[in-house]
Design a protein around this motif. Sequence first.
Motif, mmCIF file in Angstrom:
data_model
loop_
_atom_site.group_PDB
_atom_site.id
_atom_site.type_symbol
_atom_site.label_atom_id
_atom_site.label_comp_id
_atom_site.label_asym_id
_atom_site.label_seq_id
_atom_site.Cartn_x
_atom_site.Cartn_y
_atom_site.Cartn_z
ATOM 1 N N SER A 13 0.821 -1.208 0.000
ATOM 2 C CA SER A 13 0.000 0.000 0.000
ATOM 3 C C SER A 13 0.856 1.259 0.000
ATOM 4 C CB SER A 13 -0.930 -0.009 1.222
ATOM 5 O OG SER A 13 -1.711 1.163 1.275
ATOM 6 N N THR A 14 1.914 1.257 0.800
ATOM 7 C CA THR A 14 2.825 2.402 0.855
ATOM 8 C C THR A 14 3.475 2.643 -0.500
ATOM 9 O OG1 THR A 14 3.303 1.994 3.193
ATOM 10 C CG2 THR A 14 4.891 3.330 1.978
ATOM 11 N N ILE A 15 3.878 1.560 -1.156
ATOM 12 C CA ILE A 15 4.514 1.667 -2.477
ATOM 13 C C ILE A 15 3.531 2.193 -3.512
ATOM 14 C CG2 ILE A 15 5.520 0.315 -4.362
ATOM 15 C CD1 ILE A 15 6.662 -1.539 -2.088
ATOM 16 N N GLU A 16 2.312 1.664 -3.514
ATOM 17 C CA GLU A 16 1.318 2.080 -4.503
ATOM 18 C C GLU A 16 0.934 3.544 -4.343
ATOM 19 O OE1 GLU A 16 -1.731 -0.769 -3.848
ATOM 20 O OE2 GLU A 16 -0.616 -2.409 -4.798
ATOM 21 N N ARG A 17 0.895 4.048 -3.095
ATOM 22 C CA ARG A 17 0.571 5.463 -2.880
ATOM 23 C C ARG A 17 1.680 6.376 -3.402
ATOM 24 N NH1 ARG A 17 -1.146 3.690 2.290
ATOM 25 N NH2 ARG A 17 0.759 4.558 3.229
ATOM 26 N N LYS A 18 2.877 5.834 -3.470
ATOM 27 C CA LYS A 18 4.022 6.617 -3.947
ATOM 28 C C LYS A 18 4.031 6.747 -5.474
ATOM 29 C CE LYS A 18 8.035 8.625 -2.954
ATOM 30 N NZ LYS A 18 8.185 9.799 -2.077
ATOM 31 N N ILE A 19 3.292 5.877 -6.165
ATOM 32 C CA ILE A 19 3.266 5.905 -7.638
ATOM 33 C C ILE A 19 2.262 6.972 -8.081
ATOM 34 C CG2 ILE A 19 2.932 4.558 -9.735
ATOM 35 C CD1 ILE A 19 3.479 2.040 -8.082
ATOM 36 N N VAL A 20 2.741 8.188 -8.268
ATOM 37 C CA VAL A 20 1.862 9.298 -8.655
ATOM 38 C C VAL A 20 2.202 9.832 -10.044
ATOM 39 C CG1 VAL A 20 1.377 9.978 -6.287
ATOM 40 C CG2 VAL A 20 3.376 10.938 -7.450
ATOM 41 N N ALA A 21 3.391 9.542 -10.524
ATOM 42 C CA ALA A 21 3.810 10.007 -11.845
ATOM 43 C C ALA A 21 3.853 8.844 -12.823
ATOM 44 C CB ALA A 21 5.186 10.670 -11.746
ATOM 45 N N ASP A 22 4.020 9.140 -14.092
ATOM 46 C CA ASP A 22 4.104 8.099 -15.116
ATOM 47 C C ASP A 22 5.372 7.261 -14.924
ATOM 48 O OD1 ASP A 22 1.792 9.094 -16.153
ATOM 49 O OD2 ASP A 22 2.753 10.183 -17.804
ATOM 50 N N ILE A 23 5.266 5.983 -15.274
ATOM 51 C CA ILE A 23 6.393 5.043 -15.193
ATOM 52 C C ILE A 23 6.806 4.670 -16.612
ATOM 53 C CG2 ILE A 23 7.138 2.774 -14.409
ATOM 54 C CD1 ILE A 23 6.635 4.648 -12.105
ATOM 55 N N TYR A 24 8.093 4.819 -16.904
ATOM 56 C CA TYR A 24 8.570 4.523 -18.253
ATOM 57 C C TYR A 24 9.567 3.362 -18.302
ATOM 58 C CZ TYR A 24 6.414 8.993 -19.353
ATOM 59 O OH TYR A 24 5.512 10.014 -19.492
ATOM 60 N N THR A 25 10.296 3.133 -17.214
ATOM 61 C CA THR A 25 11.282 2.049 -17.177
ATOM 62 C C THR A 25 11.197 1.341 -15.830
ATOM 63 O OG1 THR A 25 13.087 3.355 -16.202
ATOM 64 C CG2 THR A 25 12.820 3.449 -18.606
ATOM 65 N N PRO A 26 11.644 0.080 -15.750
ATOM 66 C CA PRO A 26 11.673 -0.600 -14.454
ATOM 67 C C PRO A 26 12.477 0.158 -13.410
ATOM 68 C CG PRO A 26 11.976 -2.190 -16.225
ATOM 69 C CD PRO A 26 12.026 -0.823 -16.849
ATOM 70 N N ARG A 27 13.474 0.922 -13.829
ATOM 71 C CA ARG A 27 14.279 1.702 -12.893
ATOM 72 C C ARG A 27 13.422 2.717 -12.127
ATOM 73 N NH1 ARG A 27 18.216 1.945 -9.286
ATOM 74 N NH2 ARG A 27 18.761 4.121 -8.866
ATOM 75 N N ASP A 28 12.361 3.224 -12.761
ATOM 76 C CA ASP A 28 11.467 4.169 -12.088
ATOM 77 C C ASP A 28 10.815 3.523 -10.874
ATOM 78 O OD1 ASP A 28 12.094 6.027 -14.014
ATOM 79 O OD2 ASP A 28 10.319 5.631 -15.238
ATOM 80 N N TYR A 29 10.469 2.246 -10.991
ATOM 81 C CA TYR A 29 9.894 1.528 -9.843
ATOM 82 C C TYR A 29 10.924 1.372 -8.724
ATOM 83 C CZ TYR A 29 5.512 0.225 -12.150
ATOM 84 O OH TYR A 29 4.272 0.244 -12.743
ATOM 85 N N VAL A 30 12.169 1.122 -9.095
ATOM 86 C CA VAL A 30 13.219 0.947 -8.089
ATOM 87 C C VAL A 30 13.362 2.215 -7.253
ATOM 88 C CG1 VAL A 30 15.688 0.547 -7.730
ATOM 89 C CG2 VAL A 30 14.441 -0.754 -9.478
ATOM 90 N N VAL A 31 13.347 3.364 -7.897
ATOM 91 C CA VAL A 31 13.450 4.641 -7.177
ATOM 92 C C VAL A 31 12.272 4.813 -6.233
ATOM 93 C CG1 VAL A 31 13.478 7.145 -7.438
ATOM 94 C CG2 VAL A 31 14.786 5.720 -9.025
#
Length: 378
Positions: free
Chosen positions: A279-297
């Motif tokens: 849940s904490t991770i999903e709330r942090k996803i507010v911008a567009d994701i273009y590469t797997p590295r974006d998820y790592v950050v």
Amino acid sequence: MNPSTLKNKQKCHQNLDPKVHTKVETDVKDFLKNWLRDLPRVDSYYCRSTATYKDKKFLYQGTTISQLHREYGQAAATAGVRAVGIQYFAAVFHEENYSVVIPRKDQCDVCVSFKHGNISKVAYDAHVTKKDEARQEKSRDKDSADEEKSIWIMDLQAVLLCPKAQANSLYYKTKLQVHNFTLFNLRPQGGYCYVWDESEGDLCSEVFAHLQYHHFEGVIKGHPDLKEIIVWSDGCCYQNRNTCVANAYSELARKYGVLITQKYLLAGHTQMECDSMHSTIERKIVADIYTPRDYVVILQTARIRPSPYYVKVLKHDEFLKLNGSYFFSIRPGKKVGDLTVHDLQGVQFSSEGKVNFKLSFSEDSVWEELPQMGQWHG
């Protein structure tokens, strides 16, 4: 109803069923089916063995048929092919076994069946008792954690898709599936994320055996006073409750002289502390994701207190196969009609190589020796 009205209703009904529709050209049908085939799909890993869902092609959560139809219309116009109406589109969509609804992981079949009057009160009460016993056992384990006993929760987060954007030009393009296997230490509440995408590894039992072996090997090496590890999870067979993972735990217990116990929450009632991580991770996803590295950050910055999550990105050459095995089955029964792995509530691995199992967490339950034990097979 007059004859002309009846004829119009029958014609409309035919338009909804692609099997009987005779006025849609072959090239139009083929273009539609090929377009659907290229849509990115999400694995419903928790429903693989359920007859209703195992052959379904689930689309990314939030997808709607009306959105799909608009995108299809634009693609058809670009290709110079006539686009069918939304009713025919929907009929083909369902005929090809696609679905925009992903069944909930934590929905309990027994509870739903009782709600609709399909099982008895006695069977339901026994189910609730078993659920409560597992919860109480987990609570006792949490309270007993200390320097010599480490209590862990683990779960696989729902698949993360890449790219992820609101722009229509990206929304339905082929996507890469990113997996995040999470482990949570109940004391002192440390979170760990192991991340890889589908080009580096899949979701087979050997991948999860590798992850758990090397994670807990690091835990043991970092805590020399540790004598016991207890791991709680759901009962997903290819992820947690299988021979491959069991052999990995048995090797760890023998190699480092610790007692390792796997315990499983009751299916349909698997809410765990890992869910708060997700849940904490999903709330942090507010911008567009273009590469797997974006998820790592995002994973690295999702939590600040009491400490950030530990994040490790895995590559294909890090997933190692097990060399040999101590036993070929963790099934508590031997013949048809006996108990199966689905009946296991706990499996325990000792430093002497013994493997015991439990079928419940009731007060009178005891650990029994696994009947399938054998010699090392390399």
